[in-house]
Write a protein that holds these residues in place. Structure first.
Motif, mmCIF file in Angstrom:
data_model
loop_
_atom_site.group_PDB
_atom_site.id
_atom_site.type_symbol
_atom_site.label_atom_id
_atom_site.label_comp_id
_atom_site.label_asym_id
_atom_site.label_seq_id
_atom_site.Cartn_x
_atom_site.Cartn_y
_atom_site.Cartn_z
ATOM 1 N N THR A 540 -57.339 -32.242 -38.250
ATOM 2 C CA THR A 540 -57.701 -31.199 -37.604
ATOM 3 C C THR A 540 -57.735 -29.801 -38.393
ATOM 4 O OG1 THR A 540 -55.120 -30.682 -37.359
ATOM 5 C CG2 THR A 540 -56.105 -31.649 -35.487
ATOM 6 N N MET A 541 -58.109 -28.851 -38.196
ATOM 7 C CA MET A 541 -58.339 -27.593 -39.074
ATOM 8 C C MET A 541 -57.039 -27.229 -39.526
ATOM 9 S SD MET A 541 -61.132 -26.302 -39.675
ATOM 10 C CE MET A 541 -60.897 -24.579 -40.241
ATOM 11 N N LYS A 542 -56.108 -27.205 -38.732
ATOM 12 C CA LYS A 542 -54.800 -26.790 -39.082
ATOM 13 C C LYS A 542 -54.034 -27.671 -40.274
ATOM 14 C CE LYS A 542 -50.459 -24.576 -37.700
ATOM 15 N NZ LYS A 542 -50.269 -23.442 -36.952
ATOM 16 N N LYS A 543 -53.976 -28.912 -39.918
ATOM 17 C CA LYS A 543 -53.302 -29.750 -40.921
ATOM 18 C C LYS A 543 -54.235 -29.920 -42.166
ATOM 19 C CE LYS A 543 -51.475 -33.283 -37.818
ATOM 20 N NZ LYS A 543 -51.914 -34.394 -37.000
ATOM 21 N N GLY A 544 -55.535 -29.743 -41.827
ATOM 22 C CA GLY A 544 -56.431 -29.837 -43.329
ATOM 23 C C GLY A 544 -56.242 -28.530 -44.120
ATOM 24 N N MET A 545 -56.368 -27.367 -43.297
ATOM 25 C CA MET A 545 -56.273 -26.349 -44.304
ATOM 26 C C MET A 545 -54.792 -25.986 -44.783
ATOM 27 S SD MET A 545 -58.905 -24.756 -44.583
ATOM 28 C CE MET A 545 -59.049 -22.926 -44.940
ATOM 29 N N ASN A 551 -52.279 -27.348 -52.021
ATOM 30 C CA ASN A 551 -52.675 -28.146 -53.192
ATOM 31 C C ASN A 551 -52.962 -26.871 -54.167
ATOM 32 O OD1 ASN A 551 -52.347 -30.795 -52.480
ATOM 33 N ND2 ASN A 551 -54.550 -30.817 -51.945
ATOM 34 N N LEU A 552 -53.626 -26.002 -53.573
ATOM 35 C CA LEU A 552 -54.010 -24.696 -54.529
ATOM 36 C C LEU A 552 -52.944 -23.781 -54.931
ATOM 37 C CD1 LEU A 552 -57.266 -23.762 -52.313
ATOM 38 C CD2 LEU A 552 -57.274 -24.854 -54.785
ATOM 39 N N ASP A 553 -51.770 -23.831 -53.814
ATOM 40 C CA ASP A 553 -50.470 -22.971 -54.014
ATOM 41 C C ASP A 553 -50.850 -21.540 -53.736
ATOM 42 O OD1 ASP A 553 -48.149 -22.611 -54.455
ATOM 43 O OD2 ASP A 553 -48.242 -22.141 -56.584
ATOM 44 N N ILE A 554 -51.911 -21.148 -52.585
ATOM 45 C CA ILE A 554 -52.089 -20.110 -52.040
ATOM 46 C C ILE A 554 -51.952 -19.965 -50.484
ATOM 47 C CG2 ILE A 554 -53.441 -18.996 -53.763
ATOM 48 C CD1 ILE A 554 -55.888 -19.708 -52.180
ATOM 49 N N THR A 555 -51.627 -18.890 -50.077
ATOM 50 C CA THR A 555 -51.577 -18.899 -48.547
ATOM 51 C C THR A 555 -52.352 -17.855 -48.250
ATOM 52 O OG1 THR A 555 -49.799 -17.209 -48.675
ATOM 53 C CG2 THR A 555 -48.846 -19.652 -48.453
ATOM 54 N N PHE A 556 -52.830 -17.931 -46.777
ATOM 55 C CA PHE A 556 -53.722 -17.153 -46.087
ATOM 56 C C PHE A 556 -52.926 -16.399 -44.922
ATOM 57 C CE2 PHE A 556 -57.006 -18.937 -48.373
ATOM 58 C CZ PHE A 556 -58.249 -18.073 -48.494
ATOM 59 N N ARG A 557 -53.137 -15.435 -44.507
ATOM 60 C CA ARG A 557 -52.782 -14.793 -43.212
ATOM 61 C C ARG A 557 -53.853 -14.430 -42.462
ATOM 62 N NH1 ARG A 557 -52.374 -11.065 -46.711
ATOM 63 N NH2 ARG A 557 -53.096 -9.036 -46.666
ATOM 64 N N ARG A 558 -53.893 -14.236 -41.050
ATOM 65 C CA ARG A 558 -55.089 -13.650 -40.346
ATOM 66 C C ARG A 558 -55.028 -12.169 -40.376
ATOM 67 N NH1 ARG A 558 -58.863 -16.829 -38.239
ATOM 68 N NH2 ARG A 558 -58.517 -19.149 -38.115
ATOM 69 N N ARG A 566 -56.848 -13.762 -44.658
ATOM 70 C CA ARG A 566 -56.721 -12.968 -46.030
ATOM 71 C C ARG A 566 -55.935 -13.690 -46.885
ATOM 72 N NH1 ARG A 566 -55.489 -6.837 -45.402
ATOM 73 N NH2 ARG A 566 -56.798 -6.897 -47.315
ATOM 74 N N VAL A 567 -56.158 -13.619 -48.143
ATOM 75 C CA VAL A 567 -55.441 -14.277 -49.231
ATOM 76 C C VAL A 567 -54.016 -13.438 -49.229
ATOM 77 C CG1 VAL A 567 -55.050 -15.147 -51.707
ATOM 78 C CG2 VAL A 567 -57.289 -14.975 -50.424
ATOM 79 N N ASN A 568 -52.822 -14.226 -49.200
ATOM 80 C CA ASN A 568 -51.645 -13.306 -49.469
ATOM 81 C C ASN A 568 -51.454 -13.109 -50.988
ATOM 82 O OD1 ASN A 568 -50.640 -13.098 -46.855
ATOM 83 N ND2 ASN A 568 -50.054 -15.191 -46.904
ATOM 84 N N ASN A 569 -50.868 -11.950 -51.416
ATOM 85 C CA ASN A 569 -50.622 -11.758 -52.952
ATOM 86 C C ASN A 569 -49.737 -12.877 -53.304
ATOM 87 O OD1 ASN A 569 -52.138 -9.615 -53.489
ATOM 88 N ND2 ASN A 569 -50.565 -8.023 -52.684
ATOM 89 N N GLU A 583 -46.429 -23.154 -43.784
ATOM 90 C CA GLU A 583 -47.814 -22.804 -42.905
ATOM 91 C C GLU A 583 -48.595 -22.027 -44.140
ATOM 92 O OE1 GLU A 583 -45.812 -20.820 -39.843
ATOM 93 O OE2 GLU A 583 -45.812 -22.577 -38.659
ATOM 94 N N TYR A 584 -49.368 -22.694 -44.844
ATOM 95 C CA TYR A 584 -50.294 -22.187 -45.625
ATOM 96 C C TYR A 584 -51.420 -21.391 -44.988
ATOM 97 C CZ TYR A 584 -47.635 -24.314 -49.443
ATOM 98 O OH TYR A 584 -46.562 -24.789 -50.317
ATOM 99 N N TYR A 585 -51.654 -21.691 -43.911
ATOM 100 C CA TYR A 585 -52.774 -21.031 -43.385
ATOM 101 C C TYR A 585 -52.300 -20.151 -42.186
ATOM 102 C CZ TYR A 585 -57.796 -20.864 -42.211
ATOM 103 O OH TYR A 585 -58.959 -20.575 -42.131
#
Ligand code: ADP
Ligand code: SF4
Length: 587
Positions: A540-545, A551-558, A566-569, A583-585
């Motif tokens: 699923t999108m959620k699990k996949g993202m 793996n990239l060590d970055i998180t996104f918020r909506r 949007r990429v979180n600082n 919850e990275y996405y």
């Protein structure tokens, strides 16, 4: 105010009966609304023209545009002669800041950059141009000091070209030689380290991949000691990790070295983190372009996505670009179109790929994400039957249509003939409505494939992929060289195509916005670039993202307003909280 634009390359008075002149009602009543110049081409008087648009329809080469300009526009900044493209406004580079331009291609960003580089003196729509007038015009504004330097010939400019694929044509030799030549700031070692380029220094430029060329181009631009830097797209062919890496490097140039940096970037997640302010560009490609006053990056991108600019009171698109959270495509009612078993493949013991088996459903669009060099192309080539796996049976017996990442245009053929040959339904209303019109192909039909720009070629290649009769469509980096508008359109075209034909599509892309909008499920690639790769089963999108971003060590918020990611600082409160919860996405 109305302007008349003549595309001089398209105007061919020797091959037509001068229909514009013949049918113009003003000419017929005796006015000299249309004349022909010394070069034989049409000249349209904007004072006399009544704006009926007959000449636009009558010209068989589509050379004329009659445009009613928004009333709010004042004097132009520059006009390429009578009936030429007209630019309003200019981006304002600021010391220590990254300034972005957001908007479609063809509406004046190169013109703006030529003006800001001091190679084109703006004429404010007049016949002549000189620096004194320019300085008077900008007296008391933020651009005055800037143009003072440009007028004195002392402005040092460094530019990264948009199409990195053309670099091997302009430079012959080793990577290190190109970079050493560019390095007038003594920062080459740092750049090689930061952009992870040590392995390619001794390689010949012509042997580099698109992603490697992109890094070389970014490094060469950054290595030059200059006052004004212009990066025309940094993202094509780079994976998201490399994009973020390059964006951070460019931000440091501005912030730590106090340089003025201007960027054009169509990957909105990257533009969002890279730029401090953005100017929105709107207009009509080839006709006129308006560069707005600067807006903070969040506000600017949101306005652009919504399609309305409140400060300018300007609607730039009928509808907003929409981001939705996806319902999972599951359940027994959706037919599985194909299943593939686990397989593996290695190349001369240098690179190995392990793919986990999975199944793909009818009418779904699967996104594929992962770092470069982890075997995404190898995976799709094996599914497409182009390469054999070493172990495991893929077991696919369906017809596949494949658009590669790097598109070659080495056949001498016109776009119309090229597509007609591929599509059984070429010219039908279905083809027209679903493919040709949204991808704006009509204006390209008469061009030779080899004459197309990167973005035009991409649109034709996407159309070509969807034109073939197949069960399963694979598109590798369809976003490359497309502007934001075109990415949104391509997303719609591919989604509708899959849905309405009951076909399945796989889209490999690094633009998170596009992946977010286009995919119903995801295949995530992991591994060590150029050494080993793992292709996970579709999820699923959620699990996949979550897997991909962890793996990239970055998180996104909506974003609350537009729902765009949007990429979180890094290490911000939200970043830490989301990581703790896994919850990275979006939350
Ligand atoms: P991606 O699409 O994720 O960028 P690729 O599948 O193109 O990854 O490549 C993965 C790795 O396999 C790269 O290191 C590449 O150099 C290597 N590779 C790909 N094709 C071949 C080949 N035919 N021979 C040797 N190495 C290859
Ligand atoms: Fe003549 Fe203007 Fe009408 Fe063209 S748009 S036919 S130039 S009046």
């Amino acid at each position: 105010m109305r302007i008349a634009i003549l595309n001089k390359d398209k105007c061919q008075p020797r091959q037509c009966s001068k229909e514009c002149y013949k049918y113009c009602p003003r000419v017929r009543t005796g006015d000299e609304t249309i004349l022909f110049g010394d070069d034989g081409k049409a000249i349209i008087s904007e004072e006399l023209c009544a704006g009926c648009g007959i000449c636009v329809k009558k010209c068989q080469f589509g050379a004329i545009m009659i445009i009613g300009l928004p009333e709010s526009l004042d004097k132009p900044t520059h006009r390429y002669g009578q009936n030429g493209f007209t630019l309003f406004g200019l981006p304002v580079p600021q010391k220590g800041k990254v300034t972005g331009i957001l908007g479609p291609n063809g509406i004046g960003k190169s013109t703006s950059v030529q003006i800001l580089s001091g190679t084109l003196i703006p004429n404010f729509g007049e016949k002549t141009a000189d620096w004194d007038t320019v300085l008077k015009h900008y007296a008391g504004t933020a651009l005055y000091d800037y143009f003072k330097l440009a007028a004195s010939g002392q402005l040092r400019v460094s530019q990264k070209p948009q199409y990195v694929d053309l670099i091997p044509k302009a430079f012959k030799g080793k990577t290190i030689d190109l970079l050493k030549k560019a390095d007038t700031s003594g920062s080459l070692d740092m750049l090689v380290d930061r952009l992870d380029m040590a392995d390619i220094l001794d390689r010949d430029i012509k042997a580099l991949s698109g992603g490697e060329l992109q890094k070389v181009a970014i490094a060469a631009c950054a290595a030059k000691d200059a006052d004004f830097y212009f990066f025309d797209e940094i993202s094509p062919y780079l994976d998201i990790y490399q994009r973020i890496n390059a964006a951070r490097l460019i931000q440091e140039m501005a912030k730590e070295k106090g340089k003025s940096v201007l960027v054009v970037e169509h990957d909105l997640a990257i533009l969002d983190m890279l730029a401090d302010t953005v100017h929105i560009a709107y207009g009509q490609a080839g006709g006129y372009g308006v560069i707005t006053l600067p807006k903070t990056v969040r506000v600017g991108i949101n306005q652009y996505i919504k399609g309305y600019l409140p400060e300018e009171n300007m609607r730039i698109r009928d509808e907003a670009i929409r981001f939705e959270t996806h319902p999972p495509v599951e359940g027994p009612d959706i037919k599985t179109i194909l299943s593939y078993d686990s397989f593996s493949k290695s190349f001369e013991n240098v690179f190995s790929l392990e793919a986990k088996g999975g199944s793909i459903k009818e009418g779904e669009v699967l996104g594929i994400v992962g770092p470069n060099g982890t075997g995404k192309s190898t995976f799709v080539k094996i599914l497409a039957g182009e390469i054999e796996p070493d172990s495991g049976e893929v077991g696919i017996d369906v017809k596949i249509s494949y658009k590669p990442q790097y598109i070659k245009a080495d056949v001498e053929v016109r776009v119309r003939d090229f597509l007609m040959d591929l599509a059984d339904n070429f010219g039908t209303s279905f083809y027209e409505v679903e493919i040709a019109r949204p991808l704006q192909l009509a204006s390209l039909y008469d061009n030779m494939l080899s004459d197309l720009s990167g973005g035009e070629l991409q649109r034709v290649a996407i159309a070509a992929c969807l034109s073939r009769n197949a069960d399963f469509y694979i598109l590798d980096e369809p976003s490359a060289h497309l502007d934001v508008e075109q990415r949104a359109i391509v997303t719609k075209v591919i989604t509708r195509f899959a849905e309405s034909n009951g076909k399945t599509a796989m889209v490999v892309d690094h633009d998170i916005y596009m992946i977010d909008m286009i995919s119903q499920r995801l295949i995530v690639f992991e591994g060590e670039p150029s050494k080993s790769g793992i292709a996970n089963a579709p999820t699923t999108m959620k699990k996949g993202m979550n897997k991909f971003l962890s793996n990239l060590d970055i998180t996104f918020r909506r974003d609350e307003e537009t729902k765009r990611p949007r990429v979180n600082n890094y290490d911000s409160r939200l970043d830490r909280e989301q990581k703790e919860k896994g919850e990275y996405y979006y939350t």
